[in-house]
Design a protein around this motif. Sequence first.
Motif, PDB file in Angstrom:
ATOM      1  N   PHE A 174       0.836  -1.203   0.000  1.00  0.00           N
ATOM      2  CA  PHE A 174       0.000   0.000   0.000  1.00  0.00           C
ATOM      3  C   PHE A 174       0.868   1.251   0.000  1.00  0.00           C
ATOM      4  CE2 PHE A 174      -2.618   3.355   1.785  1.00  0.00           C
ATOM      5  CZ  PHE A 174      -3.859   3.134   1.191  1.00  0.00           C
ATOM      6  N   LEU A 175       1.905   1.257   0.842  1.00  0.00           N
ATOM      7  CA  LEU A 175       2.785   2.416   0.933  1.00  0.00           C
ATOM      8  C   LEU A 175       3.569   2.631  -0.354  1.00  0.00           C
ATOM      9  CD1 LEU A 175       4.208   2.148   4.572  1.00  0.00           C
ATOM     10  CD2 LEU A 175       2.506   3.759   3.698  1.00  0.00           C
ATOM     11  N   LYS A 176       3.928   1.536  -1.027  1.00  0.00           N
ATOM     12  CA  LYS A 176       4.657   1.663  -2.280  1.00  0.00           C
ATOM     13  C   LYS A 176       3.765   2.261  -3.359  1.00  0.00           C
ATOM     14  CE  LYS A 176       7.970  -0.759  -5.176  1.00  0.00           C
ATOM     15  NZ  LYS A 176       8.678  -2.042  -5.442  1.00  0.00           N
ATOM     16  N   LEU A 177       2.506   1.859  -3.382  1.00  0.00           N
ATOM     17  CA  LEU A 177       1.561   2.432  -4.338  1.00  0.00           C
ATOM     18  C   LEU A 177       1.382   3.923  -4.089  1.00  0.00           C
ATOM     19  CD1 LEU A 177      -1.154  -0.380  -4.431  1.00  0.00           C
ATOM     20  CD2 LEU A 177       0.397   0.257  -6.287  1.00  0.00           C
ATOM     21  N   VAL A 178       1.323   4.285  -2.818  1.00  0.00           N
ATOM     22  CA  VAL A 178       1.226   5.706  -2.465  1.00  0.00           C
ATOM     23  C   VAL A 178       2.451   6.454  -2.979  1.00  0.00           C
ATOM     24  CG1 VAL A 178       1.181   7.371  -0.560  1.00  0.00           C
ATOM     25  CG2 VAL A 178      -0.225   5.311  -0.439  1.00  0.00           C
ATOM     26  N   GLY A 179       3.636   5.880  -2.743  1.00  0.00           N
ATOM     27  CA  GLY A 179       4.871   6.519  -3.169  1.00  0.00           C
ATOM     28  C   GLY A 179       4.972   6.661  -4.684  1.00  0.00           C
ATOM     29  N   VAL A 180       4.520   5.646  -5.404  1.00  0.00           N
ATOM     30  CA  VAL A 180       4.544   5.699  -6.866  1.00  0.00           C
ATOM     31  C   VAL A 180       3.666   6.833  -7.379  1.00  0.00           C
ATOM     32  CG1 VAL A 180       3.812   4.491  -8.961  1.00  0.00           C
ATOM     33  CG2 VAL A 180       5.136   3.283  -7.223  1.00  0.00           C
ATOM     34  N   ARG A 181       2.479   6.948  -6.800  1.00  0.00           N
ATOM     35  CA  ARG A 181       1.553   7.995  -7.252  1.00  0.00           C
ATOM     36  C   ARG A 181       2.095   9.394  -6.928  1.00  0.00           C
ATOM     37  NH1 ARG A 181      -0.412  11.499  -9.192  1.00  0.00           N
ATOM     38  NH2 ARG A 181      -2.612  12.032  -9.550  1.00  0.00           N
ATOM     39  N   VAL A 182       2.667   9.553  -5.750  1.00  0.00           N
ATOM     40  CA  VAL A 182       3.252  10.844  -5.387  1.00  0.00           C
ATOM     41  C   VAL A 182       4.422  11.151  -6.318  1.00  0.00           C
ATOM     42  CG1 VAL A 182       4.468  12.140  -3.602  1.00  0.00           C
ATOM     43  CG2 VAL A 182       2.514  10.710  -2.977  1.00  0.00           C
ATOM     44  N   GLY A 183       5.251  10.152  -6.591  1.00  0.00           N
ATOM     45  CA  GLY A 183       6.380  10.339  -7.492  1.00  0.00           C
ATOM     46  C   GLY A 183       5.955  10.723  -8.897  1.00  0.00           C
ATOM     47  N   THR A 216       9.165  14.389  -5.126  1.00  0.00           N
ATOM     48  CA  THR A 216       8.512  13.580  -6.159  1.00  0.00           C
ATOM     49  C   THR A 216       9.535  12.956  -7.111  1.00  0.00           C
ATOM     50  OG1 THR A 216       8.153  15.569  -7.529  1.00  0.00           O
ATOM     51  CG2 THR A 216       6.361  14.881  -6.079  1.00  0.00           C
ATOM     52  N   TRP A 217      10.615  13.679  -7.390  1.00  0.00           N
ATOM     53  CA  TRP A 217      11.660  13.131  -8.253  1.00  0.00           C
ATOM     54  C   TRP A 217      12.306  11.901  -7.618  1.00  0.00           C
ATOM     55  CZ3 TRP A 217      13.973  12.140 -12.561  1.00  0.00           C
ATOM     56  CH2 TRP A 217      15.325  11.795 -12.597  1.00  0.00           C
ATOM     57  N   LEU A 218      12.615  12.002  -6.329  1.00  0.00           N
ATOM     58  CA  LEU A 218      13.240  10.878  -5.626  1.00  0.00           C
ATOM     59  C   LEU A 218      12.324   9.659  -5.610  1.00  0.00           C
ATOM     60  CD1 LEU A 218      14.855  12.775  -2.600  1.00  0.00           C
ATOM     61  CD2 LEU A 218      16.030  11.792  -4.582  1.00  0.00           C
ATOM     62  N   ALA A 230       8.745   4.228  -9.010  1.00  0.00           N
ATOM     63  CA  ALA A 230       8.041   4.046 -10.281  1.00  0.00           C
ATOM     64  C   ALA A 230       8.952   3.588 -11.412  1.00  0.00           C
ATOM     65  CB  ALA A 230       7.338   5.342 -10.672  1.00  0.00           C
ATOM     66  N   LEU A 231      10.197   4.099 -11.450  1.00  0.00           N
ATOM     67  CA  LEU A 231      11.091   3.781 -12.565  1.00  0.00           C
ATOM     68  C   LEU A 231      12.138   2.733 -12.213  1.00  0.00           C
ATOM     69  CD1 LEU A 231      11.701   7.352 -14.032  1.00  0.00           C
ATOM     70  CD2 LEU A 231       9.928   5.684 -14.624  1.00  0.00           C
TER      71      LEU A 231
END
Length: 338
Positions: A69-78, A320-322, A328-329
């Motif tokens: 869940f936290l990774k999905l949050v991080g991907v979207r923020v990124g 967001t870049w980090l 995400a990448l």
Amino acid sequence: MNWRIVAIPVTLIPIFIIAIQFDIQIDDVLAIGIFPFVGAVIAMLIKLGLQGIKFAYITRKYLGNFDSFLKLVGVRVGSEFIKFTTPMFVGAEFVVIYYLHKKGVNPAKSAWIAIMDIVTEVFAAGLLSIMAGIIALLNGAYVVGAVILATSIIITSLWMVMFFLSSKHTFQVPKILENLVKRFGKDKGEKAIDKTNLWMNEVCTMSRENLKTPESKKIFTISFLFSVVSWSFYGISFMIIAMGTGYVISAFDSIMAVMGANAIGNLPITIGGSGLAEFGIVAYLNNLDPFAFEVPEGIVAWDAVIGWRIATYYVPIVITWLLLVKLALSKISKPSES
């Protein structure tokens, strides 16, 4: 991606123009104070965090117990880094589609999740901006009100019409564009068009299967409410930082001013709306022409506007870049099954 990093300094040009035009010194911006500035940054991070939570909620509703869940949050923020470095309102959805596809999710389902996310975002922002435009008109700010309404109504209507029509009509690449791509791209162009049409057909099929179900209606409603709260924190960020300059503004007025400025900043003219957003806030609060650079002094604390821009753009763009690069990448060795 490198060109986006190069584009970031370009966004400083309007800031420098404003600073020179109105004699804003670095000390003026620093005078805002550390606590209001940090408070504005926190409000912006809450805004981004709510966007991430909404995306994770939508993803898990359609894919079950999928990914962290936290990774999905991080991907979207990124993914917001793309929006920050593009002269358009949209762009982040391509990152989440890419991520979900790399994790083994069907491209059509990935696109459907991304579309549900971005449509609720656009719908919430559009309604708040339309409210801001109406209030501007009622207060006699006819130019700024008209610009806000025109931009908000066009963008919101386009997304909403396409979204709801996708459940009744199968969209394909327009014939004019298809012929041009096939003519200049030859075999590769033809294959690209075929793949795009197939993908669009699958997305529309997903729309027909999901859009009218009670579960999807519930997901849409909850996601929309998340977006309204998220955008509200974006507006509140200006109220917090304005306090540091002694400029008193209510939470509602701050939200309306920022959402009005956001609508103007969504015009595909400058990267990340740089310059347009700043003048949009001043124009909204003072019944001025948002495109007139001859803004009178002493009406709104320009140091607050510049400080707000730094807190809600330049600080988050680093974060967001980090997250974009880290999550995400990043390479995914074992894609999970959708």
